[in-house]
Design an enzyme around this catalytic site. Sequence first.
Site, PDB file in Angstrom:
ATOM      1  N   GLY A 103       0.776  -1.245   0.000  1.00 37.33           N
ATOM      2  CA  GLY A 103       0.000   0.000   0.000  1.00 37.33           C
ATOM      3  C   GLY A 103       0.804   1.288   0.000  1.00 37.33           C
ATOM      4  CB  SER A 104       4.198   2.270  -1.075  1.00 40.99           C
ATOM      5  OG  SER A 104       4.260   2.040  -2.458  1.00 40.99           O
ATOM      6  CG  ASN A 105       1.263   3.802  -5.618  1.00 40.53           C
ATOM      7  OD1 ASN A 105       1.635   4.866  -6.096  1.00 40.53           O
ATOM      8  ND2 ASN A 105       1.808   2.635  -5.945  1.00 40.53           N
ATOM      9  NE  ARG A 164     -12.247 -13.397 -11.714  1.00 44.65           N
ATOM     10  CZ  ARG A 164     -10.987 -13.219 -11.287  1.00 44.65           C
ATOM     11  NH1 ARG A 164     -10.632 -12.094 -10.719  1.00 44.65           N
ATOM     12  NH2 ARG A 164     -10.102 -14.164 -11.434  1.00 44.65           N
ATOM     13  CG  MET A 207      -1.754  -7.547  -6.621  1.00 46.01           C
ATOM     14  SD  MET A 207      -1.097  -6.709  -8.081  1.00 46.01           S
ATOM     15  CE  MET A 207      -0.293  -8.088  -8.878  1.00 46.01           C
ATOM     16  CG  ASN A 222      -4.574   0.159 -12.095  1.00 46.87           C
ATOM     17  OD1 ASN A 222      -4.318  -0.089 -10.911  1.00 46.87           O
ATOM     18  ND2 ASN A 222      -3.966  -0.459 -13.094  1.00 46.87           N
ATOM     19  CG  HIS A 268       0.664  -0.746 -15.572  1.00 45.79           C
ATOM     20  ND1 HIS A 268       0.483  -2.042 -15.117  1.00 45.79           N
ATOM     21  CD2 HIS A 268       1.553  -0.835 -16.596  1.00 45.79           C
ATOM     22  CE1 HIS A 268       1.218  -2.869 -15.847  1.00 45.79           C
ATOM     23  NE2 HIS A 268       1.877  -2.160 -16.745  1.00 45.79           N
ATOM     24  CB  ALA A 273       8.039   8.257 -10.898  1.00 50.30           C
ATOM     25  CD  GLU A 274       4.215   2.814  -9.209  1.00 49.48           C
ATOM     26  OE1 GLU A 274       3.239   2.537  -8.504  1.00 49.48           O
ATOM     27  OE2 GLU A 274       5.015   1.959  -9.616  1.00 49.48           O
TER      28      GLU A 274
HETATM   29  C1  GRF Z   1       2.863  -0.513  -7.845  1.00 48.34           C
HETATM   30  O1  GRF Z   1       4.069  -0.681  -8.543  1.00 48.34           O
HETATM   31  C2  GRF Z   1       1.745  -0.242  -8.797  1.00 48.34           C
HETATM   32  O2  GRF Z   1       2.141   0.450  -9.945  1.00 48.34           O
HETATM   33  C3  GRF Z   1       1.304  -1.633  -9.179  1.00 48.34           C
HETATM   34  O3  GRF Z   1       1.450  -2.402  -8.021  1.00 48.34           O
HETATM   35  C4  GRF Z   1       2.404  -1.801  -7.166  1.00 48.34           C
HETATM   36  C5  GRF Z   1       1.713  -1.545  -5.869  1.00 48.34           C
HETATM   37  O4  GRF Z   1       2.568  -1.061  -4.883  1.00 48.34           O
HETATM   38  N1  GRF Z   1      -0.036  -1.595  -9.706  1.00 48.34           N
HETATM   39  P1  GRF Z   1       1.983  -0.501  -3.514  1.00 48.34           P
HETATM   40  O5  GRF Z   1       1.140  -1.611  -2.903  1.00 48.34           O
HETATM   41  O6  GRF Z   1       1.190   0.725  -3.812  1.00 48.34           O
HETATM   42  O7  GRF Z   1       3.198  -0.223  -2.675  1.00 48.34           O
END
Ligand code: GRF
Length: 216
Positions: free
Chosen positions: A14-16, A67, A92, A109, A111, A175-176
Amino acid sequence: MDRKRVGILISGRGSNMMSLFEAVRRPGYPAEIVTVISNRPDAAGLAWAAGHGLATAVVDHQAFAAREDFESALHSALTAARVELVCCAGFMRLMTAGFVRRWQGRMLNIHPSLLPAFKGLDAQGQALAAGVKIAGCTVHFVVPEMDSGPIVAQAAVPVADDDTPETLSARILTAEHKLYPHALALIASGAARLDGGHVVGGHPVNQQAQLFSPAL
Ligand code: GRF
């Protein structure tokens, strides 16, 4: 100001999500996080979110035979929190077209590639195998076809000769963490919007061309 109600979907660290959490605390940010939902009860990001006062929920995909049943529970969790915009952040699970259509135009999303290059898993490894000199990340609207929706914003990073998937992933991840809050603000504020299958509006952050090439 009317802040958009955001639900974040995670499966792992969950870093994003953490970078979005930091962003929404800034005065004037046009969105708030109303729930963090994980399909994995043991996701590290879930405990972090709860520890930081965010509302959390688990919709464990393993608890559902089909699902569609999992997705209908996920949909209920999102609507119960009155979510207006969904941010997938390392979520995921592949989604059915039916679920995506219910949130189409309202689900983002991130990516770790410059889409449309290197869709799917191990985008960073794919970039290294292709020998590209520029890698990066993309925030896009989610459509039924994987990693294919309208692009909101992208960030580029250089690729080094001695990069490994790990070192490149770390550079892209940095960068994300800047890109996702930026892209969410564009959409939540209305500065950028969907128009005929593309995202329009907003302004280039940096209008200067940058060279990513081996030095002389
Ligand atoms: C990130 O690299 C994102 O681009 C991809 O999965 C990873 C998730 O990382 N979809 P985090 O869980 O947000 O740290």
